[in-house]
Design a protein around this motif. Structure first.
Motif, mmCIF file in Angstrom:
data_model
loop_
_atom_site.group_PDB
_atom_site.id
_atom_site.type_symbol
_atom_site.label_atom_id
_atom_site.label_comp_id
_atom_site.label_asym_id
_atom_site.label_seq_id
_atom_site.Cartn_x
_atom_site.Cartn_y
_atom_site.Cartn_z
ATOM 1 N N ILE A 182 0.830 -1.202 0.000
ATOM 2 C CA ILE A 182 0.000 0.000 0.000
ATOM 3 C C ILE A 182 0.862 1.249 0.000
ATOM 4 C CG2 ILE A 182 -1.624 1.327 1.412
ATOM 5 C CD1 ILE A 182 -2.850 -1.386 2.250
ATOM 6 N N ALA A 183 1.946 1.225 0.764
ATOM 7 C CA ALA A 183 2.847 2.385 0.783
ATOM 8 C C ALA A 183 3.462 2.622 -0.592
ATOM 9 C CB ALA A 183 3.943 2.170 1.825
ATOM 10 N N LEU A 184 3.840 1.532 -1.263
ATOM 11 C CA LEU A 184 4.427 1.667 -2.596
ATOM 12 C C LEU A 184 3.416 2.194 -3.605
ATOM 13 C CD1 LEU A 184 6.857 1.242 -4.464
ATOM 14 C CD2 LEU A 184 6.101 -1.133 -4.780
ATOM 15 N N ARG A 202 -7.638 1.286 2.645
ATOM 16 C CA ARG A 202 -7.159 0.222 1.764
ATOM 17 C C ARG A 202 -6.540 -0.923 2.556
ATOM 18 N NH1 ARG A 202 -3.014 1.934 -1.504
ATOM 19 N NH2 ARG A 202 -3.324 0.028 -2.707
ATOM 20 N N LEU A 203 -5.870 -0.619 3.655
ATOM 21 C CA LEU A 203 -5.327 -1.673 4.507
ATOM 22 C C LEU A 203 -6.454 -2.502 5.110
ATOM 23 C CD1 LEU A 203 -2.954 -3.076 5.880
ATOM 24 C CD2 LEU A 203 -3.071 -1.345 7.696
ATOM 25 N N GLY A 204 -7.510 -1.834 5.558
ATOM 26 C CA GLY A 204 -8.656 -2.556 6.095
ATOM 27 C C GLY A 204 -9.305 -3.445 5.049
ATOM 28 N N SER A 206 -7.834 -4.740 2.444
ATOM 29 C CA SER A 206 -6.918 -5.842 2.169
ATOM 30 C C SER A 206 -7.003 -6.912 3.246
ATOM 31 C CB SER A 206 -5.478 -5.326 2.062
ATOM 32 O OG SER A 206 -5.321 -4.470 0.953
ATOM 33 N N LEU A 207 -7.158 -6.500 4.502
ATOM 34 C CA LEU A 207 -7.276 -7.466 5.594
ATOM 35 C C LEU A 207 -8.567 -8.269 5.478
ATOM 36 C CD1 LEU A 207 -5.981 -5.263 8.548
ATOM 37 C CD2 LEU A 207 -4.817 -7.251 7.562
ATOM 38 N N VAL A 208 -9.657 -7.594 5.147
ATOM 39 C CA VAL A 208 -10.935 -8.292 4.964
ATOM 40 C C VAL A 208 -10.840 -9.261 3.791
ATOM 41 C CG1 VAL A 208 -13.358 -7.995 4.340
ATOM 42 C CG2 VAL A 208 -12.311 -6.463 6.013
ATOM 43 N N SER A 209 -10.235 -8.807 2.698
ATOM 44 C CA SER A 209 -10.063 -9.675 1.533
ATOM 45 C C SER A 209 -9.228 -10.901 1.871
ATOM 46 C CB SER A 209 -9.411 -8.878 0.396
ATOM 47 O OG SER A 209 -9.174 -9.708 -0.718
ATOM 48 N N ALA A 210 -8.177 -10.710 2.674
ATOM 49 C CA ALA A 210 -7.336 -11.833 3.080
ATOM 50 C C ALA A 210 -8.124 -12.826 3.928
ATOM 51 C CB ALA A 210 -6.124 -11.323 3.847
ATOM 52 N N ALA A 211 -8.992 -12.312 4.806
ATOM 53 C CA ALA A 211 -9.816 -13.191 5.635
ATOM 54 C C ALA A 211 -10.765 -14.025 4.770
ATOM 55 C CB ALA A 211 -10.604 -12.369 6.648
ATOM 56 N N LEU A 212 -11.425 -13.370 3.808
ATOM 57 C CA LEU A 212 -12.328 -14.093 2.914
ATOM 58 C C LEU A 212 -11.579 -15.107 2.056
ATOM 59 C CD1 LEU A 212 -14.668 -11.173 1.787
ATOM 60 C CD2 LEU A 212 -15.195 -13.013 3.390
ATOM 61 N N SER A 213 -10.351 -14.776 1.717
ATOM 62 C CA SER A 213 -9.544 -15.688 0.907
ATOM 63 C C SER A 213 -9.128 -16.918 1.694
ATOM 64 C CB SER A 213 -8.282 -14.962 0.398
ATOM 65 O OG SER A 213 -8.637 -13.920 -0.487
ATOM 66 N N ASN A 214 -9.234 -16.865 3.031
ATOM 67 C CA ASN A 214 -9.022 -18.051 3.854
ATOM 68 C C ASN A 214 -10.324 -18.814 4.079
ATOM 69 O OD1 ASN A 214 -6.312 -17.417 4.146
ATOM 70 N ND2 ASN A 214 -6.576 -16.445 6.151
ATOM 71 N N VAL A 215 -11.417 -18.073 4.251
ATOM 72 C CA VAL A 215 -12.706 -18.699 4.525
ATOM 73 C C VAL A 215 -13.142 -19.585 3.357
ATOM 74 C CG1 VAL A 215 -15.176 -18.243 4.869
ATOM 75 C CG2 VAL A 215 -13.469 -16.918 6.135
#
Length: 233
Positions: A182-184, A202-204, A206-215
Motif C-alpha cells: 500500500i505504501a508503494l 485500503r489496509l482494512g 486488504s485485511l478483509v479480503s485476506a480473511a475471505l480468501s481463507n474462509v
C-alpha cells in the motif's frame, strides 16, 4: 466473486458441518508440492496456497518455492479478469483513487489494481516470508471441527501464521507485506488520492479480503462434496 462464495459458506453453515471429534495427527511429513488441495475452486479461482490438513506435518517451502508460489498465484488469468472487473466497478462509482473517467483513466485503474495485487503478494509471500522464515500457505482446519471454530480459525490466520519450523507466530509477512504494498502504491496513485485516510481504508479492505480468501478454501471442499459430487471422477 470470492465474497459471494464466502457468504454462501456462511449461509450453509450448520447443515454442512456436523460435530465430530478432531482426528489425531499421524506425524507423517508430506512433500511441500503435494500438500495442496484443489488447484482451482469452481474450476476458476486459484487455490494454490491451501494445505489440506493443518494437523499434517509438511515440508517447509524453500525460498525458490515461495517465489514460485507468489508468481503462480499473482499472474493467474483469474487475477487479471478480477482486476479488470474491479477497475470497471471503481470507475463506475468514481471511487478512490480518483483517476477520472474515460478509457485512459480506466487503463490506469486497471494497471493500479494489478500492481496492488502484485506488490502486496510479492512483499508478503515472497520477500518477507523468505526473510522471516514464515509459511505463506493456508493450513485448512477441516470438517472434523465445528463450523464456528473453523470460521474463527480461518479469519485469525490473517494475523497468525505458521513458521517454516511449524510453530505459530504473528503473521509479520502478511500484515507488513500488505502495508508495504500500500505504501508503494502511493507512487502511482493520483496525488489527490494519497493520504492517510485512504491508506488506512485500503489496509482494512486488504485485511478483509485476506480473511475471505481463507474462509473460501476452508469450506470449499464441504460445498463441493454437497453440491458437486456428481462432477467428481
Amino acid at each position: 466473486m470470492r465474497c459471494l462464495l464466502a457468504a454462501l459458506c456462511l449461509l450453509l453453515a450448520h447443515p454442512l458441518f456436523p460435530q465430530s471429534t478432531p482426528a489425531d495427527p499421524d506425524g507423517a511429513r508430506e512433500p511441500a508440492a503435494s500438500s495442496t488441495t484443489d488447484q482451482r475452486i469452481l474450476g476458476v479461482i486459484p487455490n494454490y496456497q491451501t494445505v489440506s490438513n493443518s494437523q499434517q506435518s509438511v515440508a517447509p517451502l524453500s525460498v525458490k518455492q515461495k517465489f514460485g508460489l507468489f508468481a503462480k498465484e499473482t499472474f493467474d488469468p483469474f487475477i487479471v479478469v478480477s482486476s479488470a472487473a474491479g477497475a470497471a466497478l471503481s470507475q463506475a462509482d468514481n471511487d478512490h483513487p480518483q483517476y477520472g473517467q474515460g478509457s485512459g483513466p480506466y487503463a490506469e485503474r486497471f494497471g493500479a489494481a494489478v500492481a496492488d495485487v502484485t506488490t502486496q503478494n510479492f512483499f508478503s509471500d515472497a520477500v518477507l516470508a523468505s526473510l522471516l522464515h514464515e509459511d505463506p500457505r493456508y493450513f485448512r482446519k477441516g470438517k472434523e471441527y465445528r463450523f464456528w471454530p473453523r470460521l474463527g480459525y480461518a479469519v485469525s490466520r490473517v494475523v497468525i501464521t505458521r513458521t517454516d519450523a511449524g510453530k505459530r507466530s504473528f503473521n509479520y509477512s502478511g500484515v507488513f507485506g500488505m502495508a508495504m504494498g500500500i505504501a508503494l502504491s502511493n507512487a502511482y496513485y493520483p496525488a489527490r488520492s494519497v493520504n492517510g485516510c485512504v491508506d488506512v481504508t485500503r489496509l482494512g479492505t486488504s485485511l478483509v479480503s485476506a480473511a475471505l480468501s481463507n474462509v473460501l478454501p476452508e469450506f470449499w471442499p464441504d460445498i463441493r462434496q454437497k453440491f458437486f459430487r456428481h462432477k467428481q471422477p
